[in-house]
Motif scaffolding. Structure first.
Motif, PDB file in Angstrom:
ATOM      1  N   GLU A 104       0.815  -1.099  -0.018  1.00  0.00           N
ATOM      2  CA  GLU A 104      -0.114   0.046   0.095  1.00  0.00           C
ATOM      3  C   GLU A 104       0.873   1.249  -0.079  1.00  0.00           C
ATOM      4  OE1 GLU A 104      -0.455  -2.241   2.505  1.00  0.00           O
ATOM      5  OE2 GLU A 104      -2.022  -3.399   1.570  1.00  0.00           O
ATOM      6  N   LEU A 105       2.100   1.118   0.238  1.00  0.00           N
ATOM      7  CA  LEU A 105       2.770   2.558   0.583  1.00  0.00           C
ATOM      8  C   LEU A 105       3.883   2.604  -0.138  1.00  0.00           C
ATOM      9  CD1 LEU A 105       2.784   4.811   2.868  1.00  0.00           C
ATOM     10  CD2 LEU A 105       4.283   3.684   4.187  1.00  0.00           C
ATOM     11  N   ASP A 138       1.936  19.712  -1.772  1.00  0.00           N
ATOM     12  CA  ASP A 138       0.460  19.684  -2.360  1.00  0.00           C
ATOM     13  C   ASP A 138       0.253  18.250  -1.921  1.00  0.00           C
ATOM     14  OD1 ASP A 138       1.056  21.792  -3.937  1.00  0.00           O
ATOM     15  OD2 ASP A 138       1.907  20.645  -5.643  1.00  0.00           O
ATOM     16  N   ALA A 139      -1.060  17.946  -1.818  1.00  0.00           N
ATOM     17  CA  ALA A 139      -1.595  16.887  -1.200  1.00  0.00           C
ATOM     18  C   ALA A 139      -2.900  16.557  -1.949  1.00  0.00           C
ATOM     19  CB  ALA A 139      -1.891  16.868   0.416  1.00  0.00           C
ATOM     20  N   SER A 140      -3.242  15.141  -1.848  1.00  0.00           N
ATOM     21  CA  SER A 140      -4.543  14.723  -2.576  1.00  0.00           C
ATOM     22  C   SER A 140      -5.226  13.329  -1.835  1.00  0.00           C
ATOM     23  CB  SER A 140      -4.299  14.483  -3.950  1.00  0.00           C
ATOM     24  OG  SER A 140      -3.571  13.451  -4.352  1.00  0.00           O
ATOM     25  N   ILE A 141      -6.430  13.212  -1.786  1.00  0.00           N
ATOM     26  CA  ILE A 141      -7.122  12.098  -1.303  1.00  0.00           C
ATOM     27  C   ILE A 141      -8.257  11.795  -2.235  1.00  0.00           C
ATOM     28  CG2 ILE A 141      -8.406  13.170   0.501  1.00  0.00           C
ATOM     29  CD1 ILE A 141      -7.744  10.676   2.169  1.00  0.00           C
ATOM     30  N   SER A 142      -8.554  10.530  -2.499  1.00  0.00           N
ATOM     31  CA  SER A 142      -9.466  10.168  -3.125  1.00  0.00           C
ATOM     32  C   SER A 142     -10.249   8.834  -2.589  1.00  0.00           C
ATOM     33  CB  SER A 142      -9.313  10.030  -4.552  1.00  0.00           C
ATOM     34  OG  SER A 142      -8.255   8.983  -5.080  1.00  0.00           O
ATOM     35  N   TYR A 143     -11.335   8.556  -2.869  1.00  0.00           N
ATOM     36  CA  TYR A 143     -12.085   7.448  -2.531  1.00  0.00           C
ATOM     37  C   TYR A 143     -12.880   6.752  -3.451  1.00  0.00           C
ATOM     38  CZ  TYR A 143     -14.363   3.936   0.764  1.00  0.00           C
ATOM     39  OH  TYR A 143     -14.880   2.873   1.138  1.00  0.00           O
ATOM     40  N   HIS A 148       3.006  15.616  -1.800  1.00  0.00           N
ATOM     41  CA  HIS A 148       3.905  15.884  -2.833  1.00  0.00           C
ATOM     42  C   HIS A 148       4.740  16.995  -2.157  1.00  0.00           C
ATOM     43  CE1 HIS A 148       6.124  16.690  -6.361  1.00  0.00           C
ATOM     44  NE2 HIS A 148       5.584  15.498  -6.708  1.00  0.00           N
ATOM     45  N   ILE A 149       5.907  17.013  -2.129  1.00  0.00           N
ATOM     46  CA  ILE A 149       7.019  18.271  -1.499  1.00  0.00           C
ATOM     47  C   ILE A 149       7.936  18.404  -2.895  1.00  0.00           C
ATOM     48  CG2 ILE A 149       8.347  19.151   0.443  1.00  0.00           C
ATOM     49  CD1 ILE A 149       6.844  17.315   2.313  1.00  0.00           C
ATOM     50  N   THR A 150       7.916  19.863  -3.242  1.00  0.00           N
ATOM     51  CA  THR A 150       8.885  20.162  -4.131  1.00  0.00           C
ATOM     52  C   THR A 150       9.867  21.272  -3.570  1.00  0.00           C
ATOM     53  OG1 THR A 150       7.491  19.172  -5.685  1.00  0.00           O
ATOM     54  CG2 THR A 150       9.239  20.509  -6.405  1.00  0.00           C
ATOM     55  N   ARG A 151      11.067  21.238  -3.641  1.00  0.00           N
ATOM     56  CA  ARG A 151      11.833  22.299  -3.454  1.00  0.00           C
ATOM     57  C   ARG A 151      12.763  22.898  -4.523  1.00  0.00           C
ATOM     58  NH1 ARG A 151      12.913  26.774  -0.445  1.00  0.00           N
ATOM     59  NH2 ARG A 151      15.334  27.323  -0.894  1.00  0.00           N
ATOM     60  N   TYR A 201      -0.127   6.527  -0.603  1.00  0.00           N
ATOM     61  CA  TYR A 201      -0.868   5.342   0.319  1.00  0.00           C
ATOM     62  C   TYR A 201      -1.818   4.812  -0.785  1.00  0.00           C
ATOM     63  CZ  TYR A 201      -3.430   2.574   3.687  1.00  0.00           C
ATOM     64  OH  TYR A 201      -3.976   1.652   4.262  1.00  0.00           O
ATOM     65  N   GLN A 202      -2.027   3.624  -1.109  1.00  0.00           N
ATOM     66  CA  GLN A 202      -3.162   3.163  -1.996  1.00  0.00           C
ATOM     67  C   GLN A 202      -3.697   1.819  -1.594  1.00  0.00           C
ATOM     68  OE1 GLN A 202      -3.206   4.754  -5.519  1.00  0.00           O
ATOM     69  NE2 GLN A 202      -5.279   3.497  -5.575  1.00  0.00           N
TER      70      GLN A 202
END
Length: 797
Positions: free
Chosen positions: A675-676, A743-748, A719-722, A709-710
């Protein structure tokens, strides 16, 4: 033995092995021995392709006797190429095991040889599936910028084009299903790309030998937007999406669907998007172009950055045993503000009638076909033809000020042969004719006509652990313009002590008829060595030539989108600051590039490391002359105001120099559990003049990571970008501070009334960071959006 069996054996013995049809049965499993559902199995060199059932079982019928190469692929797994020998009884109970690949492997669809991120001689990238839907934005460059080696020239969110390894504009070709998108986005950064990501199946980024099939205008790379507007099957399927975003009140709706009856397949898609001016976290250096909120001192908007877009596509194809032929028609409309291009009274610049906006309309017709031969040396013929009618009007004070038009006809015929001495590939014939014109007060480029006729060859062969890929292309490019003006301008310097007029405003405008012919030749070779199990090393060497674009040659006038007065390479400036026709010959731009790629293709850890060195001779770019000219309007650009020169633009002259670009891309993925997963990436390009100095607007070093995580129903990503500080700058530039984006996202996923749905929430720039894109012409007045949240629902059928 019966007579019937005897006759069957005699017939089989007399027929060539390829004509005796047998079957392959088996199971595709993972390392634990569990069957993999919906895995794709195809017999290489044929159109035979099947999918596994829920238990991983498959059966392929109609396969001839002899040695066959089987290509197996499934999401989340490395591709498998396996040799099978078919004898009289066929193959039964074949066990095909796939190993996990934490880096997704997706094939490029528009090349005559097999290419993917893990298997080709050159670096390629593909954005598709759930990743594409998660990263898609209103503009193409912003949609692709999280790919290693790809950046955006972010034009205040209303327009953006991709930057590939520091190259953009006329050096990066944007195509739709292999045909030129045919807009004017390569002329200026304020011109939007006329292509939509929300209805695309995948977006491909190509470099190296594959670009030879697209032309010399792809010297920096190709971005190919792939959709199924001309369907190749009649399976009923589709998707739809509804989304709302907080940072600009953007609302988006889109759908696409494929179906059909019998031999007729149908396709339709549509999208609609509308947004207001977007919010930014800081007022610094943009106060003249921002709106403040009395209740929140950190609430500001970039004025004139709203957008309205819509479009639809209808396509149909006729399917037959040996291929298909189909046609699709698209209507694309986009209306968007042009920040920093506001005319007139500053106190009234927020009034609708005072704002300047672009009104884009395009009609595109594409004919796509494939015909598969059953015998002979020719394997298949692919035909792609397109007609595009594009118009882009810049509206100011409620009236059309400048209009850009581009009418393009294009034809590509790819002749792919049967294996010849184990070599596979083909020949491409390519014709393209573009008629580009600009009319109005800010038409800085005169009408021109460009015609290209080309032939390209691309071949590959495997020698044991080595894969060799070769490519070549020769073109005949003719650029004509019957009315090239050399205007009289009041060119002067901004000296601290005096206003020094050195122009020739008393002279009359001169007009020239110009015709240039070029013969670019491009060659490329690549090698992939599978030097150890699960590892390979790629090497690519290429020589590419490019004819300059009409805007690089003929420009002479104010380009308000970039805040400059552009003068093309057809002209030169003498020691007195006067401009005249340059009698010297116009040179081809020549690139000499080497790529080295190290990859780990399978296992819980996968990686791709690319290093490149690109020497470009006669590189066309703009230099600051130190002179200024009247723009013809009072613009709100961020220039020095102490001498009251707000209505003037700095004069930039196109010239050529030898330059060097080198750098790297690195991507590492670690599947911690089922999952990770953790992804880490970095990229860097150093763009400099060979004799010293830096090229302008070069993206900085960046690095980042993504934690995913899936499960079967839940998907979550951080997501972290420098972006590091960029202080390697050209003389006219200013340094850009570094920043970090989170950035972040979550879906179901769920099923309602037999409808598969996905509900998602996506957050961007969660720390509300001030972020200015160094490669943007509008970095001072149009930084990245502030904190935003997008809520949406997507359905599949």
């Amino acid at each position: 033995m019966s007579k019937l069996s005897t006759i069957s054996l005699l017939v089989a013995a007399l027929l060539p092995p390829s004509l005796v049809a047998k079957s392959i049965e088996g199971t595709v499993v993972n390392k634990a021995g569990k069957g993999i559902a919906n895995a794709s199995i195809e017999v290489e060199g044929t159109d035979i392709r099947v999918l596994t059932d829920n238990n991983g079982h498959f059966q392929i019928s109609g396969v001839g006797l002899g040695n066959k190469q089987i290509h197996v692929r499934a999401p989340g797994f490395a591709h498998l190429h396996k040799a099978l020998t078919l004898e009289q009884g066929g193959v039964k109970n074949a066990m095909l095991m796939l190993n996990r690949s934490p880096i997704e492997v997706i094939d490029i669809v528009a090349t005559p040889v097999h290419m993917s991120a893990m298997e080709s001689a050159v670096p390629v990238s593909v954005l598709s599936g759930e990743t594409l839907r998660r990263q898609q934005t209103a503009t193409l460059g912003d949609s692709l910028e999280k790919l290693p080696g790809v950046n955006t020239n972010f034009h205040a969110k209303v327009a953006s084009t991709p930057i590939i390894r520091g190259l953009s504009g006329p050096r990066v070709l944007v195509t739709q299903n292999g045909l030129d998108v045919s807009d004017v986005s390569r002329v200026g950064p304020d011109h939007s790309v006329a292509s939509e990501a929300s209805t695309a199946q995948q977006i491909e980024v190509l470099r190296g030998p594959a670009t030879l099939f697209y032309g010399s205008g792809a010297i920096g790379g190709v971005v190919n937007v792939v959709d199924t507007r001309v369907p190749t099957d009649n399976t009923t399927r589709g998707e739809w999406n509804l989304e709302s975003n907080s940072v600009d009140d953007q609302n988006t709706a889109s759908f696409n669907a494929t179906s059909g009856i019998g031999s007729v397949a149908l396709y339709v898609d549509a999208f609609w998007r509308e947004s207001n001016d977007y919010e930014v976290p800081v007022p610094a250096e943009i106060h003249e172009h921002s709106e403040g909120n009395d209740n929140d001192e950190h609430h500001y908007k970039v004025a004139n950055s709203a957008e309205e877009s819509d479009g639809f596509t209808v396509g149909s194809s006729y399917l037959f045993d040996q291929g298909y032929v189909g046609v699709a028609v698209e209507k694309f409309n986009r209306k968007y503000g042009i920040p920093g291009h506001t005319h007139g009274d500053e106190e009234a610049h927020n009034e609708a009638e005072e704002q300047v906006f672009a009104d884009l309309a395009q009609t595109k017709v594409q004919l796509l076909s494939e015909y598969k031969f059953n015998k002979g040396w020719l394997d298949k013929v692919n035909v792609r033809a397109g007609f595009t009618e594009y118009e882009h009007a810049e509206v100011e004070h409620g009236m059309i000020g400048t209009t850009f038009k581009n009418d393009t006809n294009e034809l590509k015929v790819d002749l792919l042969h049967q294996p010849l001495s184990a070599w596979t590939g083909g020949v491409s014939l390519h014709y393209k004719h573009s008629d580009v014109e600009a009319q109005g007060s800010e038409a800085f480029t005169p009408p021109s006509d460009t015609q290209t006729l080309a032939i390209g060859v691309m071949e590959e062969r495997r020698f044991g652990d080595f894969l060799v890929q070769l490519g070549g292309r020769i073109e005949q490019v003719e650029i004509t313009a019957s009315n090239v003006p050399l205007p009289s301008i009041d060119a002067h310097s901004h000296d601290a002590e005096m206003h020094d007029h050195i122009g020739h405003d008393s002279e009359a405008t001169k007009v020239y008829a110009v015709e240039h012919q070029f013969t670019p030749v491009s060659l490329s070779s690549g090698l992939v060595w599978d030097f150890a199990q699960n590892y390979n090393l790629g090497l690519s060497v290429s020589h590419s030539e490019r004819a300059p674009s009409s805007s690089e040659l003929f420009s002479f006038g104010p380009h308000i989108g970039t805040g400059t007065y552009e003068v093309g390479a057809l002209f030169k400036m003498d020691e007195h600051g006067h401009f005249e026709l340059d009698e010297q010959g116009i040179a081809l731009e020549k690139s000499h590039n080497i790529d080295i790629t190290l990859r780990k293709t399978q296992g819980d850890i996968g990686f791709i490391f690319n290093a490149f060195y690109n020497q470009v001779d006669n590189y066309y770019y703009q230099i600051e002359t130190g002179l200024y000219a009247q723009s013809g309007h009072s613009h709100d650009h961020n220039h020095e105001h102490e001498h009251d020169h707000a209505s003037e633009l700095p004069i930039y002259l196109f010239k050529t120099d030898d330059v060097v670009l080198h750098g790297f891309e690195a991507q590492v993925a670690w599947q911690l559990t089922d999952e990770l997963k953790v992804d880490v990436f970095s990229d860097f390009v150093r763009a400099r003049l060979e004799e010293g100095g830096d090229l302008p607007r070069t993206p900085p070093l960046r690095f980042g990571s993504q934690l995913s995580y899936q499960t079967d129903n839940l998907s979550a990503h951080i997501h972290i970008t420098r972006y590091q500080e960029q202080d390697r700058i050209a003389p006219e530039e200013t340094a850009t501070d570094g920043y970090t984006l989170v950035d972040a996202s979550i879906s179901y996923d769920l099923s309602v009334l037999n409808q598969d749905l996905s509900i998602y929430l996506r957050g961007s720039n969660l720390t509300d960071t001030e972020a200015r894109v160094h490669s943007s012409f509008l970095k001072d007045i149009g930084p990245r959006p502030g904190r935003s949240f997008a809520l949406g629902i997507r359905g599949y059928f």
